[in-house]
Scaffold this motif. Structure first.
Motif, PDB file in Angstrom:
ATOM      1  N   ARG A  36      40.479  71.504  -0.867  1.00  0.00           N
ATOM      2  CA  ARG A  36      41.157  70.907   0.282  1.00  0.00           C
ATOM      3  C   ARG A  36      40.156  70.704   1.405  1.00  0.00           C
ATOM      4  O   ARG A  36      39.362  71.602   1.717  1.00  0.00           O
ATOM      5  CB  ARG A  36      42.305  71.798   0.762  1.00  0.00           C
ATOM      6  N   CYS A  42      41.723  64.468  14.106  1.00  0.00           N
ATOM      7  CA  CYS A  42      41.237  63.283  13.372  1.00  0.00           C
ATOM      8  C   CYS A  42      41.133  62.027  14.210  1.00  0.00           C
ATOM      9  O   CYS A  42      40.563  61.023  13.766  1.00  0.00           O
ATOM     10  CB  CYS A  42      42.144  63.022  12.171  1.00  0.00           C
ATOM     11  N   THR A  48      38.347  59.793   8.670  1.00  0.00           N
ATOM     12  CA  THR A  48      38.967  60.598   7.617  1.00  0.00           C
ATOM     13  C   THR A  48      38.697  59.988   6.249  1.00  0.00           C
ATOM     14  O   THR A  48      38.495  60.703   5.259  1.00  0.00           O
ATOM     15  CB  THR A  48      40.478  60.723   7.855  1.00  0.00           C
ATOM     16  N   ALA A  59      42.164  67.328  -1.873  1.00  0.00           N
ATOM     17  CA  ALA A  59      43.309  66.967  -1.036  1.00  0.00           C
ATOM     18  C   ALA A  59      42.797  66.898   0.400  1.00  0.00           C
ATOM     19  O   ALA A  59      42.285  67.888   0.931  1.00  0.00           O
ATOM     20  CB  ALA A  59      44.404  68.012  -1.163  1.00  0.00           C
ATOM     21  N   GLY A  61      43.543  66.406   4.279  1.00  0.00           N
ATOM     22  CA  GLY A  61      44.566  66.434   5.311  1.00  0.00           C
ATOM     23  C   GLY A  61      43.960  66.171   6.676  1.00  0.00           C
ATOM     24  O   GLY A  61      42.756  66.360   6.884  1.00  0.00           O
ATOM     25  N   ARG A  74      47.878  56.970  10.830  1.00  0.00           N
ATOM     26  CA  ARG A  74      48.837  56.631   9.792  1.00  0.00           C
ATOM     27  C   ARG A  74      48.806  55.147   9.463  1.00  0.00           C
ATOM     28  O   ARG A  74      49.033  54.748   8.306  1.00  0.00           O
ATOM     29  CB  ARG A  74      50.236  57.052  10.226  1.00  0.00           C
ATOM     30  N   ASP A  77      46.675  54.444   6.727  1.00  0.00           N
ATOM     31  CA  ASP A  77      47.099  55.147   5.504  1.00  0.00           C
ATOM     32  C   ASP A  77      46.520  56.552   5.399  1.00  0.00           C
ATOM     33  O   ASP A  77      46.342  57.080   4.300  1.00  0.00           O
ATOM     34  CB  ASP A  77      46.744  54.334   4.242  1.00  0.00           C
ATOM     35  N   VAL A  78      46.219  57.150   6.530  1.00  0.00           N
ATOM     36  CA  VAL A  78      45.783  58.550   6.558  1.00  0.00           C
ATOM     37  C   VAL A  78      47.012  59.441   6.642  1.00  0.00           C
ATOM     38  O   VAL A  78      47.931  59.189   7.435  1.00  0.00           O
ATOM     39  CB  VAL A  78      44.851  58.812   7.763  1.00  0.00           C
ATOM     40  N   ASP A  79      47.039  60.480   5.839  1.00  0.00           N
ATOM     41  CA  ASP A  79      48.142  61.434   5.849  1.00  0.00           C
ATOM     42  C   ASP A  79      47.936  62.389   7.023  1.00  0.00           C
ATOM     43  O   ASP A  79      47.439  63.509   6.861  1.00  0.00           O
ATOM     44  CB  ASP A  79      48.185  62.189   4.521  1.00  0.00           C
ATOM     45  N   ALA A  80      48.309  61.935   8.210  1.00  0.00           N
ATOM     46  CA  ALA A  80      48.054  62.685   9.440  1.00  0.00           C
ATOM     47  C   ALA A  80      49.349  63.251  10.001  1.00  0.00           C
ATOM     48  O   ALA A  80      50.414  62.637   9.885  1.00  0.00           O
ATOM     49  CB  ALA A  80      47.384  61.795  10.476  1.00  0.00           C
ATOM     50  N   GLU A  81      49.241  64.414  10.632  1.00  0.00           N
ATOM     51  CA  GLU A  81      50.378  65.006  11.317  1.00  0.00           C
ATOM     52  C   GLU A  81      49.998  65.341  12.747  1.00  0.00           C
ATOM     53  O   GLU A  81      48.819  65.531  13.063  1.00  0.00           O
ATOM     54  CB  GLU A  81      50.871  66.257  10.591  1.00  0.00           C
TER      55      GLU A  81
END
Length: 253
Positions: A36, A42, A48, A59, A61, A74, A77-81
């Motif tokens: 990971r 980010c 990223t 993986a 993140g 996002r 297409d970045v899996d960002a939170e």
């Protein structure tokens, strides 16, 4: 980190210049097949993808405290939170953490760093870089202007005490194998008032958020000639801008 807003487009105006320290930091990470990888803070997510390309089997993140930056990431297409770094805890399989120009915004990061390293698995890599130019004219002149009667009390800005020097981070992370250094990039900027434009995407964010648009425009108008005097244009119209950065890469035992 949550008190001011970010403009992803303005931040990316100097993408090539701002990205150089990230690539230099990444080059010192020796991970081969991490499980990971975390992009801590980010931003708009434009870097990223570099992590995902280097470690395609991991993986990847990403998170950022800014809703605007998370939306921009996002959109790539970045899996960002959306998450504040102060609330982050590494997952047990986190083998690489990259922290690029974030911790200077977190006053308590010196207290947080040892805990993050202790929570990482054996052999994990933690890589960080922060600005080392908070006492440079580009920042000192802003703080100076904020002491003048019209602008007094507008906001507080970071100074050089917001970060440590390379030796300070090396001592702080000494429970791991540590590589710490600094680099000053001499950036060639172009355009009208390029240093003002540069800091508008970063250092001036708190000022912009504290003032009404007309007042912010007036503040920039007062600041511009001071920056031009500190960073005079060359005969060809370009401007040299020293850009000092502080780096540390630690590998857990």
């Amino acid at each position: 980190m949550t008190s001011t807003s970010w403009d992803p487009a303005l931040y990316l105006d100097f993408d090539d210049h701002r990205s150089r320290p990230f690539h230099d930091l990444l080059a010192r990470i020796g991970a081969v097949a991490p499980r990971r990888v975390v992009d801590m803070g980010c931003g708009p997510g434009h870097l990223t993808a570099v992590l995902a390309a280097r470690w395609p089997g991991a993986a990847v993140g990403a998170f950022d405290s800014s809703a605007e930056m998370v939306d921009a990431a996002r959109a790539r297409d970045v899996d960002a939170e959306q998450l504040d770094v102060r609330d982050w805890t590494p997952a047990p399989d986190t083998d690489v953490v990259v922290n690029n120009a974030v911790l200077q915004w977190v006053p308590e990061h010196v207290a947080l760093l040892p805990g993050w390293l202790a929570a990482l698995p054996s052999g994990a890599w933690f890589a960080m870089q922060v600005p080392g130019n908070l006492e440079a004219p580009s920042h000192a002149l802003v703080r100076e202007l904020l002491t003048e009667p019209r602008w007094a009390g507008t906001t507080d800005l970071r100074d050089g005490t917001a970060v440590l020097d390379p030796a300070g981070y090396a001592d702080l992370l000494s429970g791991a194998a540590v590589d710490a250094w600094e680099t000053t990039y001499l950036q060639r900027l172009t355009g009208e008032d390029p240093v003002l434009q540069w800091i508008s995407g970063t250092a001036l964010r708190p000022v912009r958020d504290a003032l009404e648009p007309a007042d912010y425009a007036a503040f920039r108008a007062e600041l511009a000639p001071r920056l031009r005097a500190a960073y005079p244009a060359r005969p060809d119209g370009s401007t040299w801008f020293p850009f000092r950065r502080i780096f540390a890469v630690a590998r857990t035992a």
